[in-house]
Design a protein around this motif. Structure first.
Motif, PDB file in Angstrom:
ATOM      1  N   VAL A 147     -48.107  32.284 -23.344  1.00 37.49           N
ATOM      2  CA  VAL A 147     -47.603  33.331 -22.236  1.00 37.49           C
ATOM      3  C   VAL A 147     -48.873  33.787 -21.834  1.00 37.49           C
ATOM      4  O   VAL A 147     -49.051  34.333 -20.598  1.00 37.49           O
ATOM      5  N   ASN A 148     -49.903  34.355 -22.588  1.00 40.41           N
ATOM      6  CA  ASN A 148     -50.927  35.248 -22.354  1.00 40.41           C
ATOM      7  C   ASN A 148     -51.828  34.211 -21.090  1.00 40.41           C
ATOM      8  O   ASN A 148     -52.544  34.692 -20.241  1.00 40.41           O
ATOM      9  N   LEU A 149     -51.796  32.976 -21.198  1.00 40.93           N
ATOM     10  CA  LEU A 149     -52.568  32.181 -20.344  1.00 40.93           C
ATOM     11  C   LEU A 149     -52.025  32.333 -18.871  1.00 40.93           C
ATOM     12  O   LEU A 149     -52.763  32.295 -17.935  1.00 40.93           O
ATOM     13  N   LYS A 204     -53.744  34.022 -15.624  1.00 45.66           N
ATOM     14  CA  LYS A 204     -54.125  33.442 -14.177  1.00 45.66           C
ATOM     15  C   LYS A 204     -53.248  33.951 -13.215  1.00 45.66           C
ATOM     16  O   LYS A 204     -53.822  33.883 -11.998  1.00 45.66           O
ATOM     17  N   PHE A 205     -51.957  34.579 -13.405  1.00 47.92           N
ATOM     18  CA  PHE A 205     -51.219  34.926 -12.462  1.00 47.92           C
ATOM     19  C   PHE A 205     -50.962  36.578 -12.544  1.00 47.92           C
ATOM     20  O   PHE A 205     -50.021  36.927 -11.684  1.00 47.92           O
ATOM     21  N   LYS A 206     -51.478  37.245 -13.089  1.00 53.30           N
ATOM     22  CA  LYS A 206     -51.250  38.687 -13.229  1.00 53.30           C
ATOM     23  C   LYS A 206     -51.360  39.304 -12.051  1.00 53.30           C
ATOM     24  O   LYS A 206     -50.872  40.566 -11.653  1.00 53.30           O
ATOM     25  N   GLY A 207     -52.429  39.299 -11.095  1.00 53.20           N
ATOM     26  CA  GLY A 207     -52.663  39.772  -9.745  1.00 53.20           C
ATOM     27  C   GLY A 207     -51.488  39.484  -9.088  1.00 53.20           C
ATOM     28  O   GLY A 207     -51.094  40.483  -8.264  1.00 53.20           O
ATOM     29  N   TYR A 230     -49.583  36.512   0.978  1.00 52.81           N
ATOM     30  CA  TYR A 230     -50.853  35.601   0.676  1.00 52.81           C
ATOM     31  C   TYR A 230     -50.753  35.081  -0.883  1.00 52.81           C
ATOM     32  O   TYR A 230     -50.957  33.810  -1.156  1.00 52.81           O
ATOM     33  N   PHE A 231     -50.958  36.088  -1.625  1.00 47.27           N
ATOM     34  CA  PHE A 231     -50.923  35.992  -3.152  1.00 47.27           C
ATOM     35  C   PHE A 231     -49.772  34.959  -3.589  1.00 47.27           C
ATOM     36  O   PHE A 231     -49.601  34.249  -4.401  1.00 47.27           O
ATOM     37  N   TYR A 232     -48.692  35.373  -2.993  1.00 46.42           N
ATOM     38  CA  TYR A 232     -47.203  34.790  -3.711  1.00 46.42           C
ATOM     39  C   TYR A 232     -47.477  33.578  -2.904  1.00 46.42           C
ATOM     40  O   TYR A 232     -47.024  32.503  -3.820  1.00 46.42           O
ATOM     41  N   LYS A 233     -47.793  32.947  -1.804  1.00 44.61           N
ATOM     42  CA  LYS A 233     -47.704  31.755  -1.422  1.00 44.61           C
ATOM     43  C   LYS A 233     -48.569  30.903  -2.047  1.00 44.61           C
ATOM     44  O   LYS A 233     -48.558  29.785  -2.591  1.00 44.61           O
ATOM     45  N   ARG A 234     -49.897  31.419  -2.468  1.00 44.60           N
ATOM     46  CA  ARG A 234     -51.033  30.718  -3.211  1.00 44.60           C
ATOM     47  C   ARG A 234     -50.585  30.344  -4.582  1.00 44.60           C
ATOM     48  O   ARG A 234     -50.638  29.290  -5.085  1.00 44.60           O
TER      49      ARG A 234
END
Length: 233
Positions: free
Chosen positions: A71-73, A77-80, A132-136
């Protein structure tokens, strides 16, 4: 793993919800003459953001990375995207509640105080980054590497473990191993960074942390032939 048809359907739904969010942010002020219509638009917009949050977490749960316990990985990668989506959701609800409280009885009333204007600006700026970030993130989760074991996954997990470790322990930290249930049944977890040569077994390469597994007995002379390899229990 998500099938191609299912992934296309989920991605289309996410884009549809993002498009509705963009529509409300762009044209909701033009419909302020009827508070009921504006209230319905705001409620649907908040529900759409919540649905997008649920969908993205369901996609996380469906990855091999999450099922292997890494889960940490995923968070690294997607915490932003996760944090930004939560902030945007909170800003949207706050703005909608504030605007409707001021306009409910008189839709023609001037309600744009300094505090409301500040909240409006931050909510609209967050909306741009959210889209932007959600689509990416939604597109990146279609990468097949997230749905099966691979060398890339092992390297990513090792890198995350080293970054999360204290600086004093990074040089001497042991290489990370994937959990036992994440490996194929035909073999156990392999230690990373061990060089195996014909005639002798070398230690870890320069710059690579030592293996946590017991060292195999050294071989010498002509009795050693072929390449030795060993696994964990």
């Amino acid at each position: 793993m998500l099938q191609t048809s299912n992934y296309s359907l989920v991605l289309s739904l996410q884009f549809l919800l993002l498009s509705y969010d963009l529509f409300v942010n762009s044209f909701s002020e033009l419909l302020r003459m009827d508070p009921v219509i504006q209230l319905v638009l705001f409620i649907i917009q908040d529900i759409a953001i919540l649905f997008n949050i649920i969908i993205i977490f369901l996609m996380f749960f469906n990855t091999f990375v999450f099922q292997a316990g890494l889960v940490n990985l995923l968070f690294h990668k997607f915490k932003g995207t996760i944090i930004l989506t939560a902030v945007y959701f909170a800003l949207s609800i706050s703005l909608h509640v504030w605007v409707m409280n001021l306009r409910w009885k008189n839709s023609n009333r001037f309600v744009w105080t300094d505090g409301l204007q500040t909240l409006f600006v931050f909510q609209r700026l967050a909306a741009v980054f959210y889209c932007y970030f959600y689509k990416r993130t939604a597109v990146r989760l279609g990468d097949p590497r997230f749905y099966h074991d691979s060398l890339w996954l092992r390297k990513e997990f090792t890198q995350v473990q080293r970054l999360s470790a204290p600086k004093s322990q990074r040089r001497r930290s042991t290489p990370a191993l994937l959990p036992a249930h994440a490996w194929p049944a035909s073999r156990g977890p392999r230690a990373l960074g061990t060089i195996e040569c014909r005639g002798r077994t070398e230690g870890p390469a320069a710059g690579v942390a030592p293996s946590p597994l017991p060292a195999a007995p050294r071989c010498s002379g002509s009795g050693c032939s072929g390449v030795r390899s060993f696994h964990g229990d």
